[in-house]
Design a protein around this motif. Structure first.
Motif, PDB file in Angstrom:
ATOM      1  N   ARG A   1       0.840  -1.189   0.000  1.00  0.00           N
ATOM      2  CA  ARG A   1       0.000   0.000   0.000  1.00  0.00           C
ATOM      3  C   ARG A   1       0.878   1.244   0.000  1.00  0.00           C
ATOM      4  O   ARG A   1       1.723   1.418   0.879  1.00  0.00           O
ATOM      5  CB  ARG A   1      -0.916  -0.001   1.211  1.00  0.00           C
ATOM      6  CG  ARG A   1      -1.892  -1.161   1.156  1.00  0.00           C
ATOM      7  CD  ARG A   1      -2.787  -1.243   2.341  1.00  0.00           C
ATOM      8  NE  ARG A   1      -3.658  -2.408   2.190  1.00  0.00           N
ATOM      9  CZ  ARG A   1      -4.330  -2.938   3.164  1.00  0.00           C
ATOM     10  NH1 ARG A   1      -4.256  -2.438   4.380  1.00  0.00           N
ATOM     11  NH2 ARG A   1      -5.101  -3.986   2.948  1.00  0.00           N
TER      12      ARG A   1
ATOM     13  N   THR B   1      -0.861   7.949   0.892  1.00  0.00           N
ATOM     14  CA  THR B   1      -0.665   9.398   0.917  1.00  0.00           C
ATOM     15  C   THR B   1      -1.780  10.017   1.753  1.00  0.00           C
ATOM     16  O   THR B   1      -2.759   9.351   2.087  1.00  0.00           O
ATOM     17  CB  THR B   1      -0.683  10.014  -0.503  1.00  0.00           C
ATOM     18  OG1 THR B   1      -2.007   9.937  -1.026  1.00  0.00           O
ATOM     19  CG2 THR B   1       0.306   9.310  -1.429  1.00  0.00           C
TER      20      THR B   1
ATOM     21  N   ASN C   1      -3.928  12.007   0.729  1.00  0.00           N
ATOM     22  CA  ASN C   1      -5.150  12.095  -0.080  1.00  0.00           C
ATOM     23  C   ASN C   1      -5.819  10.751  -0.322  1.00  0.00           C
ATOM     24  O   ASN C   1      -7.032  10.675  -0.414  1.00  0.00           O
ATOM     25  CB  ASN C   1      -4.862  12.756  -1.427  1.00  0.00           C
ATOM     26  CG  ASN C   1      -4.519  14.219  -1.271  1.00  0.00           C
ATOM     27  OD1 ASN C   1      -4.874  14.845  -0.286  1.00  0.00           O
ATOM     28  ND2 ASN C   1      -3.821  14.770  -2.242  1.00  0.00           N
ATOM     29  N   ARG C   2      -5.030   9.667  -0.501  1.00  0.00           N
ATOM     30  CA  ARG C   2      -5.625   8.351  -0.767  1.00  0.00           C
ATOM     31  C   ARG C   2      -4.573   7.257  -0.612  1.00  0.00           C
ATOM     32  O   ARG C   2      -3.384   7.530  -0.532  1.00  0.00           O
ATOM     33  CB  ARG C   2      -6.292   8.293  -2.145  1.00  0.00           C
ATOM     34  CG  ARG C   2      -5.382   8.418  -3.325  1.00  0.00           C
ATOM     35  CD  ARG C   2      -6.123   8.601  -4.644  1.00  0.00           C
ATOM     36  NE  ARG C   2      -7.185   9.580  -4.618  1.00  0.00           N
ATOM     37  CZ  ARG C   2      -7.016  10.895  -4.767  1.00  0.00           C
ATOM     38  NH1 ARG C   2      -5.811  11.374  -4.947  1.00  0.00           N
ATOM     39  NH2 ARG C   2      -8.042  11.709  -4.734  1.00  0.00           N
ATOM     40  N   THR C   3      -5.049   6.018  -0.627  1.00  0.00           N
ATOM     41  CA  THR C   3      -4.171   4.846  -0.565  1.00  0.00           C
ATOM     42  C   THR C   3      -4.248   4.106  -1.885  1.00  0.00           C
ATOM     43  O   THR C   3      -5.340   3.831  -2.390  1.00  0.00           O
ATOM     44  CB  THR C   3      -4.605   3.921   0.589  1.00  0.00           C
ATOM     45  OG1 THR C   3      -4.465   4.638   1.821  1.00  0.00           O
ATOM     46  CG2 THR C   3      -3.761   2.656   0.628  1.00  0.00           C
ATOM     47  N   TYR C   4      -3.077   3.802  -2.438  1.00  0.00           N
ATOM     48  CA  TYR C   4      -2.973   3.023  -3.672  1.00  0.00           C
ATOM     49  C   TYR C   4      -2.561   1.621  -3.267  1.00  0.00           C
ATOM     50  O   TYR C   4      -1.529   1.431  -2.628  1.00  0.00           O
ATOM     51  CB  TYR C   4      -1.941   3.650  -4.611  1.00  0.00           C
ATOM     52  CG  TYR C   4      -2.269   5.086  -4.946  1.00  0.00           C
ATOM     53  CD1 TYR C   4      -3.078   5.401  -6.021  1.00  0.00           C
ATOM     54  CD2 TYR C   4      -1.785   6.129  -4.153  1.00  0.00           C
ATOM     55  CE1 TYR C   4      -3.391   6.718  -6.329  1.00  0.00           C
ATOM     56  CE2 TYR C   4      -2.091   7.447  -4.450  1.00  0.00           C
ATOM     57  CZ  TYR C   4      -2.889   7.736  -5.536  1.00  0.00           C
ATOM     58  OH  TYR C   4      -3.190   9.043  -5.829  1.00  0.00           O
TER      59      TYR C   4
ATOM     60  N   ALA D   1       0.744  10.312  -8.175  1.00  0.00           N
ATOM     61  CA  ALA D   1      -0.185  10.703  -7.110  1.00  0.00           C
ATOM     62  C   ALA D   1      -0.269  12.217  -6.983  1.00  0.00           C
ATOM     63  O   ALA D   1       0.745  12.911  -7.109  1.00  0.00           O
ATOM     64  CB  ALA D   1       0.287  10.118  -5.777  1.00  0.00           C
TER      65      ALA D   1
ATOM     66  N   ASP E   1       1.520  17.163   2.604  1.00  0.00           N
ATOM     67  CA  ASP E   1       0.984  15.798   2.593  1.00  0.00           C
ATOM     68  C   ASP E   1       2.134  14.826   2.807  1.00  0.00           C
ATOM     69  O   ASP E   1       3.282  15.112   2.462  1.00  0.00           O
ATOM     70  CB  ASP E   1       0.313  15.476   1.255  1.00  0.00           C
ATOM     71  CG  ASP E   1      -1.101  16.010   1.156  1.00  0.00           C
ATOM     72  OD1 ASP E   1      -1.590  16.610   2.135  1.00  0.00           O
ATOM     73  OD2 ASP E   1      -1.710  15.831   0.083  1.00  0.00           O
TER      74      ASP E   1
END
Length: 171
Positions: free
Chosen positions: A103, A106, A108-111, A133, A139
């Motif tokens: 994983r 960040t 903002n989001r998880t990839y 990203a 961040d």
């Protein structure tokens, strides 16, 4: 024909049909790469999420802008699009461990990259993931690994060619 300007390198290519600037070099652009030098034993396997750098420290190969620290956290100095990624090698995988996740986390989001149905005969996974990203100034970016359905016996391998993490500002 090439032109140079203190810290910013421009190469101008001239041909019969086109003239364009081909290369820009800016040493102030944030970029880093770090590696796990020493393996982290029994890091995951039972569904525990393991963050790179939370056990043994990550060793920086380079850190242009000093935005990364050895506990595995990169902090974006400016808002932009960042190429982020990791390559993780995991051993001591049992036949029970059926899911392996990397994983890229960040603010903002998880990839998430998931490999299902591990090869018990290999006892070794080497997974890599990268993504472009969006990150805002301040961040953060970290990397976690997670194996499920077994005992907490899987090792995250260190050494110069196995487990690495990186990020750089693209635009």
């Amino acid at each position: 024909m090439a032109k140079y300007d203190s810290g910013l390198q421009l190469a101008t290519v001239t041909g019969t049909a086109n003239t364009f600037t081909a290369i820009q070099l800016n040493t102030a652009q944030p970029a880093f790469q770090a590696q796990l030098q020493t393996s982290d034993a029994n890091a995951t396997g039972d569904g525990t999420s393991y963050r790179l750098g939370s056990g043994n420290a990550l060793i920086e190969i380079f850190d242009q802008g000093t935005n990364n620290n050895t506990n595995g956290t990169f902090t974006a100095p400016v808002t932009g699009k960042y190429m982020i990624g990791a390559s993780i090698r995991i051993q001591q995988i049992s036949t029970d461990m059926t899911e392996v996740d990397i994983r890229l986390v960040t603010s903002n989001r998880t990839y998430n990259y998931t490999s299902v149905g591990g090869d018990a005969t290999a006892d070794d996974f080497h997974l890599a993931e990268s993504v472009l990203a969006d990150m805002d100034a301040d961040d953060t970016f970290t990397v976690t690994a997670l194996l499920s359905n077994g005992a907490k016996a899987a090792d995250i391998l260190g050494a110069s060619t196995t487990t690495r993490v990186w990020a750089y500002l693209v635009c």
